[in-house]
Design a protein around this motif. Sequence first.
Motif, PDB file in Angstrom:
ATOM      1  N   ILE A 222       0.856  -1.195   0.000  1.00  0.00           N
ATOM      2  CA  ILE A 222       0.000   0.000   0.000  1.00  0.00           C
ATOM      3  C   ILE A 222       0.888   1.240   0.000  1.00  0.00           C
ATOM      4  N   VAL A 223       0.776   2.030  -1.064  1.00  0.00           N
ATOM      5  CA  VAL A 223       1.602   3.232  -1.212  1.00  0.00           C
ATOM      6  C   VAL A 223       0.688   4.454  -1.247  1.00  0.00           C
ATOM      7  N   GLU A 224       0.962   5.442  -0.435  1.00  0.00           N
ATOM      8  CA  GLU A 224       0.126   6.645  -0.406  1.00  0.00           C
ATOM      9  C   GLU A 224       0.369   7.507  -1.642  1.00  0.00           C
ATOM     10  N   GLY A 225      -0.730   8.020  -2.220  1.00  0.00           N
ATOM     11  CA  GLY A 225      -0.648   8.937  -3.350  1.00  0.00           C
ATOM     12  C   GLY A 225      -1.464  10.178  -3.057  1.00  0.00           C
ATOM     13  N   ASP A 226      -1.708  10.977  -4.103  1.00  0.00           N
ATOM     14  CA  ASP A 226      -2.469  12.212  -3.886  1.00  0.00           C
ATOM     15  C   ASP A 226      -3.500  12.467  -4.986  1.00  0.00           C
ATOM     16  N   PHE A 227      -3.886  11.406  -5.700  1.00  0.00           N
ATOM     17  CA  PHE A 227      -4.885  11.499  -6.765  1.00  0.00           C
ATOM     18  C   PHE A 227      -4.354  12.182  -8.022  1.00  0.00           C
ATOM     19  N   HIS A 228      -3.049  12.452  -8.123  1.00  0.00           N
ATOM     20  CA  HIS A 228      -2.483  13.064  -9.316  1.00  0.00           C
ATOM     21  C   HIS A 228      -1.551  12.081 -10.032  1.00  0.00           C
ATOM     22  N   GLU A 229      -1.288  12.337 -11.305  1.00  0.00           N
ATOM     23  CA  GLU A 229      -0.498  11.432 -12.118  1.00  0.00           C
ATOM     24  C   GLU A 229       0.886  11.158 -11.522  1.00  0.00           C
ATOM     25  N   ALA A 230       1.532  12.221 -11.041  1.00  0.00           N
ATOM     26  CA  ALA A 230       2.896  12.071 -10.534  1.00  0.00           C
ATOM     27  C   ALA A 230       2.971  11.086  -9.380  1.00  0.00           C
ATOM     28  N   SER A 231       1.928  11.047  -8.552  1.00  0.00           N
ATOM     29  CA  SER A 231       1.962  10.139  -7.400  1.00  0.00           C
ATOM     30  C   SER A 231       1.903   8.687  -7.852  1.00  0.00           C
ATOM     31  N   GLY A 232       1.237   8.414  -8.967  1.00  0.00           N
ATOM     32  CA  GLY A 232       1.224   7.054  -9.502  1.00  0.00           C
ATOM     33  C   GLY A 232       2.588   6.634  -9.992  1.00  0.00           C
ATOM     34  N   LEU A 233       3.268   7.550 -10.657  1.00  0.00           N
ATOM     35  CA  LEU A 233       4.624   7.285 -11.146  1.00  0.00           C
ATOM     36  C   LEU A 233       5.573   7.028  -9.977  1.00  0.00           C
ATOM     37  N   LEU A 234       5.481   7.885  -8.945  1.00  0.00           N
ATOM     38  CA  LEU A 234       6.344   7.735  -7.779  1.00  0.00           C
ATOM     39  C   LEU A 234       6.030   6.451  -7.013  1.00  0.00           C
ATOM     40  N   LEU A 255      -6.338   9.153 -12.670  1.00  0.00           N
ATOM     41  CA  LEU A 255      -5.139   9.973 -12.869  1.00  0.00           C
ATOM     42  C   LEU A 255      -3.913   9.273 -12.287  1.00  0.00           C
ATOM     43  N   SER A 256      -4.058   8.691 -11.105  1.00  0.00           N
ATOM     44  CA  SER A 256      -2.949   7.936 -10.516  1.00  0.00           C
ATOM     45  C   SER A 256      -2.598   6.735 -11.395  1.00  0.00           C
ATOM     46  N   ALA A 257      -3.624   6.104 -11.958  1.00  0.00           N
ATOM     47  CA  ALA A 257      -3.388   4.946 -12.839  1.00  0.00           C
ATOM     48  C   ALA A 257      -2.588   5.348 -14.072  1.00  0.00           C
ATOM     49  N   TYR A 258      -2.831   6.559 -14.580  1.00  0.00           N
ATOM     50  CA  TYR A 258      -2.047   7.030 -15.732  1.00  0.00           C
ATOM     51  C   TYR A 258      -0.563   7.116 -15.353  1.00  0.00           C
ATOM     52  N   GLY A 259      -0.300   7.619 -14.160  1.00  0.00           N
ATOM     53  CA  GLY A 259       1.083   7.703 -13.695  1.00  0.00           C
ATOM     54  C   GLY A 259       1.699   6.333 -13.491  1.00  0.00           C
ATOM     55  N   VAL A 260       0.893   5.409 -12.974  1.00  0.00           N
ATOM     56  CA  VAL A 260       1.360   4.033 -12.803  1.00  0.00           C
ATOM     57  C   VAL A 260       1.736   3.437 -14.156  1.00  0.00           C
ATOM     58  N   ARG A 261       0.882   3.658 -15.131  1.00  0.00           N
ATOM     59  CA  ARG A 261       1.131   3.119 -16.470  1.00  0.00           C
ATOM     60  C   ARG A 261       2.450   3.637 -17.031  1.00  0.00           C
ATOM     61  N   LEU A 262       2.720   4.915 -16.838  1.00  0.00           N
ATOM     62  CA  LEU A 262       3.975   5.489 -17.314  1.00  0.00           C
ATOM     63  C   LEU A 262       5.160   4.892 -16.563  1.00  0.00           C
ATOM     64  N   GLY A 263       5.018   4.738 -15.254  1.00  0.00           N
ATOM     65  CA  GLY A 263       6.099   4.169 -14.455  1.00  0.00           C
ATOM     66  C   GLY A 263       6.444   2.757 -14.882  1.00  0.00           C
TER      67      GLY A 263
END
Length: 339
Positions: A222-234, A255-263
């Motif tokens: 479980i990783v904390e995010g902030d509902f933004h793309e960058a948090s998914g990447l991080l 939006l977090s999923a988009y960042g995850v996808r990029l990561g």
Amino acid sequence: MADDSFSNTPSTLLDVARVAGVSPSTVSRILNGTARVSEVKRKAVLAAIEAMNFTPNQMAKNLKSGNSMTIGIVVQDISSPFFDETLRGVDDGLKDTGYTSVIVSGHWNADEEAERVQLLLARKVDGIILLSGRISDETVIKFSQRCPIVATGRAVRTESSIGFKIDNEYGAYLAVNHLIELGHRRIAYVAGPDNNNDAADRLKGYQRAIKEANIKLERGLIVEGDFHEASGLLAVNQLFETRQKFTAIFAANDLSAYGVRLGLYRKGIRVPEDISLVGFDDLPSSSYTAPPLTTVHQPLYDIGLLATNALLAIIQGKEIEAHVPPVELVVRETTRRLA
């Protein structure tokens, strides 16, 4: 009788001020509903507007009726596609009603949000739509004593206020259960901010699905995010840096999923061949990601339309008959059965 000198030319605010015997700024403030003036001055301005056929006749009518024909809308992030879709529903709900809207942003800050509501109240809006936010239910109810309020993301209900809240816990449960049914047991979760009610409910849904499947809950997944793309990447970077083992990721919003996808892409990991991915919201762009995102559909447009209709019903003294549409899982191409 109207002054003949203005019979053939459009009257201006300066003309109205001269005839009414007040300053131009007083006329302007009376028209936008922010002036505190004597009844004598107010009537003088209204009489001048009527006699001179001043252009903003609708404003004069609103002053006479005591209505501003304006709805205040408080969003948290004007740039977010999440609020774009909800505002589209609000806009459609206001069509052909004679109402216009004033949009302000609370920026996910309770104090700023309260200030924006106070600003709208000072503008004499006829009602307020509060889209999500951080102010307490008690504060919403207090403000609703001054003008009707409809709020999303909360479950308030008084004579002058009503809230509409989707079942975030159940939506998250659907997402994680879908992954479990595909054979996944090590499911990472990119959470939302810890001070957000929606995020808290989605975490509960994740935990419930894991528990019901008799899977051990691993805090490292479980990783904390902030509902933004960058948090998914991080979050992806953190999961790999801490050497977590997982076959699927559930992100608390699209939006977090988009960042995850990029990561994952940057690490050479294929979706869904190597890792399955699920989001939450079903934003319009989620149908066009590569591959299209499996996600939980939240009826954002419908909620905007629902909130608008409910607010107009309160203003008009009508009965409110409103039911929030349920969330549902939309399976696309980012999930697959574990080999």
